[in-house]
Design an enzyme around this catalytic site. Structure first.
Site, PDB file in Angstrom:
ATOM      1  N   PRO A 119     128.144  52.494  47.716  1.00 32.83           N
ATOM      2  CG  PRO A 119     129.950  52.880  46.273  1.00 32.83           C
ATOM      3  CD  PRO A 119     129.268  51.800  47.068  1.00 32.83           C
ATOM      4  CG  ASP A 120     125.579  58.611  47.165  1.00 29.81           C
ATOM      5  OD1 ASP A 120     126.800  58.758  46.961  1.00 29.81           O
ATOM      6  OD2 ASP A 120     124.909  59.433  47.823  1.00 29.81           O
ATOM      7  CG  PHE A 121     125.593  56.928  41.152  1.00 29.21           C
ATOM      8  CD1 PHE A 121     126.388  56.152  40.338  1.00 29.21           C
ATOM      9  CD2 PHE A 121     124.398  56.399  41.612  1.00 29.21           C
ATOM     10  CE1 PHE A 121     126.010  54.868  39.976  1.00 29.21           C
ATOM     11  CE2 PHE A 121     123.998  55.117  41.261  1.00 29.21           C
ATOM     12  CZ  PHE A 121     124.809  54.351  40.440  1.00 29.21           C
ATOM     13  NE  ARG A 122     124.631  62.575  39.339  1.00 29.54           N
ATOM     14  CZ  ARG A 122     124.042  61.437  38.963  1.00 29.54           C
ATOM     15  NH1 ARG A 122     123.431  60.699  39.870  1.00 29.54           N
ATOM     16  NH2 ARG A 122     124.065  61.045  37.706  1.00 29.54           N
ATOM     17  CG  HIS A 130     118.174  53.979  35.964  1.00 33.39           C
ATOM     18  ND1 HIS A 130     118.740  54.930  36.781  1.00 33.39           N
ATOM     19  CD2 HIS A 130     117.326  54.657  35.145  1.00 33.39           C
ATOM     20  CE1 HIS A 130     118.249  56.132  36.470  1.00 33.39           C
ATOM     21  NE2 HIS A 130     117.389  55.992  35.492  1.00 33.39           N
ATOM     22  CG  ASN A 150     118.781  52.217  44.145  1.00 35.44           C
ATOM     23  OD1 ASN A 150     119.176  53.243  43.608  1.00 35.44           O
ATOM     24  ND2 ASN A 150     118.411  52.160  45.411  1.00 35.44           N
ATOM     25  CB  CYS A 153     123.181  39.763  18.123  1.00 39.05           C
ATOM     26  SG  CYS A 153     123.648  38.543  19.391  1.00 39.05           S
ATOM     27  CG  ASP A 162     120.757  48.019  45.221  1.00 44.58           C
ATOM     28  OD1 ASP A 162     119.560  47.668  45.140  1.00 44.58           O
ATOM     29  OD2 ASP A 162     121.115  49.066  45.803  1.00 44.58           O
ATOM     30  CD  GLU A 174     121.912  66.506  47.956  1.00 47.16           C
ATOM     31  OE1 GLU A 174     122.603  67.528  47.997  1.00 47.16           O
ATOM     32  OE2 GLU A 174     122.034  65.629  47.081  1.00 47.16           O
ATOM     33  CB  CYS A 222     127.823  37.792  21.804  1.00 46.69           C
ATOM     34  SG  CYS A 222     126.311  37.088  21.200  1.00 46.69           S
TER      35      CYS A 222
END
Ligand code: OAD
Length: 289
Positions: A38-41, A131, A112, A142, A114, A248, A163
């Protein structure tokens, strides 16, 4: 021919001209929706519209570093679903690979996480994962890297990895260990995905000046709402052709005189473009490989 067909034909002509040497890409979640991620928005199908079960104060919290430090559980619930391995690159990812094999691709900036660009065979040196990605992980306190296999296991089991550095001071909190002794609670481990509240990787910042060399910028599958990534589209020189391929209209794409806006599904538009370029068969082969 319709307007879109004309635009795609003129884009193909430009790409085949001597002027077009350095192609830059800005990619987002929309190029992976056809892979089942799925995308985010997007209003109904996007991740942020479907997180009610995680009981978050607001959807973006699941990717916020300060929220994660206090409540890592929602992220790890989601990580189980988003973890790479189950997904296959799309036709659009294969198109990016073709751009590289034809020596047109200068840099592919992607938001992305992924890793589907790499898996489609785009050379690692051409990709800037702005990202970060799920490929590596480390302690958020740390910063010691954490083992890949242990991480995979933790995500699969839905447990939250900590950790393993004996000297890690974590956040300074203490807890009782299995022998009833007080010890410092070690830091949480998190995939090297850039959360809200964290800086982008150095390689992203280092690549920004190269955008001045762009002859063509293609923006695909992104709402262009997250900065600083979104501002890349404004950094190319006036003479650089900018193309938007998205469901869009987003950002200021379409505002410059020569901008081309192709609205629709990226796999379909990319296929039309490949046909115009005479790459259709090659694209199909690359995707089926
Ligand atoms: P968004 O979900 O914000 O935007 C996806 C865009 O792709 C929307 O404009 C959709 O209309 C479009 N889209 C969806 N499916 C498409 C398809 N098949 N063909 C063409 N377009 C399609 O995703 P991003 O812009 O990538 O950050 O989101 C940016 C950042 O916000 C992400 O990297 C993530 C998120 O919070 C972090 O996690 C740090």
């Amino acid at each position: 021919a319709n307007a879109r067909g004309d635009d795609i034909a003129s884009l193909a002509r430009y790409m085949q001209s001597k002027t077009c040497r350095n192609v830059f890409l800005m990619l987002g979640a929309g190029i992976s929706t056809a892979a089942g991620i799925p995308d985010f928005r997007s209003p109904d199908t996007g991740l942020y519209a479907n997180l009610a079960r995680l009981n978050l104060p607001y959807p973006e919290a699941v990717f916020e570093i300060n929220f994660f430090r206090r409540h890592p559980e929602p992220f790890y619930m989601l990580a189980k679903e988003l973890y790479p391995g189950k997904f296959r690159p799309t036709l659009t990812h294969s198109f990016v690979r073709l751009l590289a094999s034809k020596s047109l691709l200068h840099t592919c900036f992607t938001q992305n996480i992924d890793t589907l660009e790499r898996r489609a065979g785009v050379p690692a040196g051409k990709i800037i994962e702005a990202h970060g990605s799920f490929a590596t992980q480390r302690c958020i306190e740390c910063k010691r890297p954490y083992d890949d296999e242990k991480m995979k296991k933790a995500v699969k089991e839905g447990s939250i990895p900590r950790c393993e550095n004996a000297k890690c001071k974590g956040t300074g909190k203490t807890r009782r260990n299995e022998f009833g002794e007080e010890e410092k609670e070690r830091g949480l481990v998190k995939p090297d995905i850039v959360f809200f509240g964290e800086g982008l990787p150095d390689e992203f910042h280092r690549a920004i000046p190269t955008l001045r060399e762009a002859d063509l910028l293609i923006v695909m599958g992104t709402s262009l709402t997250v900065r600083p990534f979104a501002m890349l589209a404004e950094l190319v020189r006036e003479g650089c052709l900018r193309v938007l391929i998205n469901l869009e209209k987003v950002g200021d794409l379409g505002d410059r005189e020569d901008d081309i806006v192709c609205l629709g599904k990226c796999d379909e538009i990319v296929q039309e473009l490949a046909r115009e370029l005479g790459w259709e068969e090659e694209l199909q082969k690359a995707w089926e490989a």
